[in-house]
Design a protein around this motif. Structure first.
Motif, mmCIF file in Angstrom:
data_model
loop_
_atom_site.group_PDB
_atom_site.id
_atom_site.type_symbol
_atom_site.label_atom_id
_atom_site.label_comp_id
_atom_site.label_asym_id
_atom_site.label_seq_id
_atom_site.Cartn_x
_atom_site.Cartn_y
_atom_site.Cartn_z
ATOM 1 N N MET A 1 0.791 -1.235 -0.176
ATOM 2 C CA MET A 1 0.285 0.086 -0.186
ATOM 3 C C MET A 1 0.867 1.248 0.149
ATOM 4 N N GLU A 2 1.937 1.368 0.802
ATOM 5 C CA GLU A 2 2.763 2.563 0.913
ATOM 6 C C GLU A 2 3.706 2.553 -0.132
ATOM 7 N N GLY A 3 4.084 1.417 -0.925
ATOM 8 C CA GLY A 3 5.179 1.738 -1.842
ATOM 9 C C GLY A 3 6.471 1.023 -1.149
ATOM 10 N N GLY A 4 7.414 0.761 -2.137
ATOM 11 C CA GLY A 4 8.641 0.052 -1.430
ATOM 12 C C GLY A 4 9.836 0.978 -1.614
ATOM 13 N N CYS A 5 11.048 0.439 -1.415
ATOM 14 C CA CYS A 5 12.080 1.469 -1.309
ATOM 15 C C CYS A 5 13.181 1.135 -2.452
ATOM 16 N N LEU A 6 13.709 1.363 -3.355
ATOM 17 C CA LEU A 6 14.805 1.111 -4.406
ATOM 18 C C LEU A 6 16.106 1.273 -3.607
ATOM 19 N N ASN A 7 16.894 0.356 -3.526
ATOM 20 C CA ASN A 7 18.050 0.643 -2.977
ATOM 21 C C ASN A 7 19.301 0.595 -4.155
ATOM 22 N N ARG A 8 19.827 1.867 -4.339
ATOM 23 C CA ARG A 8 20.830 1.994 -5.373
ATOM 24 C C ARG A 8 21.994 2.230 -4.997
ATOM 25 N N LYS A 9 23.014 1.297 -5.573
ATOM 26 C CA LYS A 9 24.353 1.018 -5.022
ATOM 27 C C LYS A 9 25.359 1.543 -6.158
ATOM 28 N N SER A 10 26.065 2.533 -5.897
ATOM 29 C CA SER A 10 27.133 3.392 -6.689
ATOM 30 C C SER A 10 27.952 2.035 -6.905
ATOM 31 N N ASN A 11 28.582 2.145 -8.245
ATOM 32 C CA ASN A 11 29.517 1.111 -8.815
ATOM 33 C C ASN A 11 29.042 -0.099 -8.507
ATOM 34 N N GLY A 12 27.788 -0.426 -8.401
ATOM 35 C CA GLY A 12 27.259 -1.878 -7.964
ATOM 36 C C GLY A 12 27.699 -2.898 -9.142
ATOM 37 N N LYS A 13 28.285 -3.809 -8.845
ATOM 38 C CA LYS A 13 28.713 -4.951 -9.627
ATOM 39 C C LYS A 13 28.127 -6.189 -9.002
ATOM 40 N N PHE A 14 27.836 -7.044 -10.006
ATOM 41 C CA PHE A 14 27.516 -8.556 -9.395
ATOM 42 C C PHE A 14 28.499 -9.414 -10.011
ATOM 43 N N HIS A 15 28.449 -10.756 -10.109
ATOM 44 C CA HIS A 15 29.521 -11.529 -10.601
ATOM 45 C C HIS A 15 29.951 -11.407 -11.867
ATOM 46 N N GLN A 16 31.123 -12.102 -12.124
ATOM 47 C CA GLN A 16 31.629 -11.852 -13.615
ATOM 48 C C GLN A 16 30.804 -12.381 -14.698
ATOM 49 N N LEU A 17 30.754 -11.690 -15.810
ATOM 50 C CA LEU A 17 30.072 -12.301 -17.009
ATOM 51 C C LEU A 17 30.983 -13.494 -17.537
ATOM 52 N N PRO A 18 30.557 -14.529 -17.490
ATOM 53 C CA PRO A 18 31.070 -15.866 -18.213
ATOM 54 C C PRO A 18 31.746 -15.721 -19.597
ATOM 55 N N GLY A 19 33.043 -15.970 -19.602
ATOM 56 C CA GLY A 19 33.531 -15.732 -20.940
ATOM 57 C C GLY A 19 34.057 -14.268 -21.378
ATOM 58 N N TYR A 20 33.851 -13.522 -20.477
ATOM 59 C CA TYR A 20 34.332 -12.010 -20.592
ATOM 60 C C TYR A 20 35.020 -11.641 -19.072
ATOM 61 N N PRO A 21 36.486 -11.814 -18.907
ATOM 62 C CA PRO A 21 37.020 -11.582 -17.773
ATOM 63 C C PRO A 21 36.899 -10.335 -17.279
ATOM 64 N N ASN A 22 36.872 -9.210 -18.185
ATOM 65 C CA ASN A 22 36.858 -7.758 -17.810
ATOM 66 C C ASN A 22 35.399 -7.246 -17.674
ATOM 67 N N CYS A 23 34.452 -7.888 -17.547
ATOM 68 C CA CYS A 23 33.093 -7.654 -17.492
ATOM 69 C C CYS A 23 32.330 -8.161 -16.575
ATOM 70 N N ALA A 24 31.368 -7.536 -15.763
ATOM 71 C CA ALA A 24 30.469 -8.085 -14.626
ATOM 72 C C ALA A 24 28.971 -7.474 -14.816
ATOM 73 N N LEU A 25 28.185 -8.233 -14.521
ATOM 74 C CA LEU A 25 26.651 -7.850 -14.354
ATOM 75 C C LEU A 25 26.576 -6.717 -13.585
ATOM 76 N N ALA A 26 25.419 -6.182 -13.959
ATOM 77 C CA ALA A 26 25.206 -4.829 -13.292
ATOM 78 C C ALA A 26 23.660 -4.462 -13.295
ATOM 79 N N SER A 27 23.044 -3.497 -12.511
ATOM 80 C CA SER A 27 21.641 -3.098 -12.570
ATOM 81 C C SER A 27 21.672 -2.072 -13.807
ATOM 82 N N GLY A 28 22.709 -1.251 -13.956
ATOM 83 C CA GLY A 28 22.595 -0.216 -14.978
ATOM 84 C C GLY A 28 23.988 0.212 -15.182
ATOM 85 N N VAL A 29 24.100 1.223 -16.167
ATOM 86 C CA VAL A 29 25.503 1.673 -16.481
ATOM 87 C C VAL A 29 25.185 3.365 -16.502
#
Length: 119
Positions: A1-29
């Motif tokens: 009812m009230e709505g939720g909160c979005l947590n934005r993390k600066s420079n947030g990266k997740f795990h490495q992208l398989p096959g691309y050692p210099n790349c990582a998954l992210a929420s945005g760029v």
């Protein structure tokens, strides 16, 4: 009812992208991205936001876009050739404060948010 909160993390990266050692998954760029046309069209840019919708595009695409950031890729801007070009670019690139306020109100409404936390 009230709505939720979005947590934005600066420079947030997740795990490495398989096959691309210099790349990582992210929420945005920031500033520049390359994407498949069909993926961008599925999310769409909100026409009400014009030039101020970069991070909002990635918010709208959460859960449907696969985004990666690669630390070995950089994009340079074309240098300005004279002061007239620089002034015109600044006006285009940095819209007024009211555009930013409108963007925030619209995103809170569209996504049923009560807050956005930056970290």
């Amino acid at each position: 009812m009230e709505g939720g909160c979005l947590n934005r993390k600066s420079n947030g990266k997740f795990h490495q992208l398989p096959g691309y050692p210099n790349c990582a998954l992210a929420s945005g760029v920031v500033n520049f991205f390359l994407a498949r046309t069909d993926a961008v069209q599925k999310v769409g840019f909100d026409p009400k936001l014009q030039r101020v919708a970069h991070s909002e595009f990635f918010m709208d695409g959460l859960g449907s876009l696969m985004v990666a950031t690669c630390n070995h890729v950089s994009i340079g801007h074309q240098p300005h050739t004279n002061n007239t070009d620089a002034a015109r670019y600044r006006k285009f690139r940095h819209p007024g404060r009211e555009d930013g306020k409108f963007k925030e109100r619209l995103q809170f409404f569209k996504n049923n948010l009560k807050c956005v936390r930056f970290g």
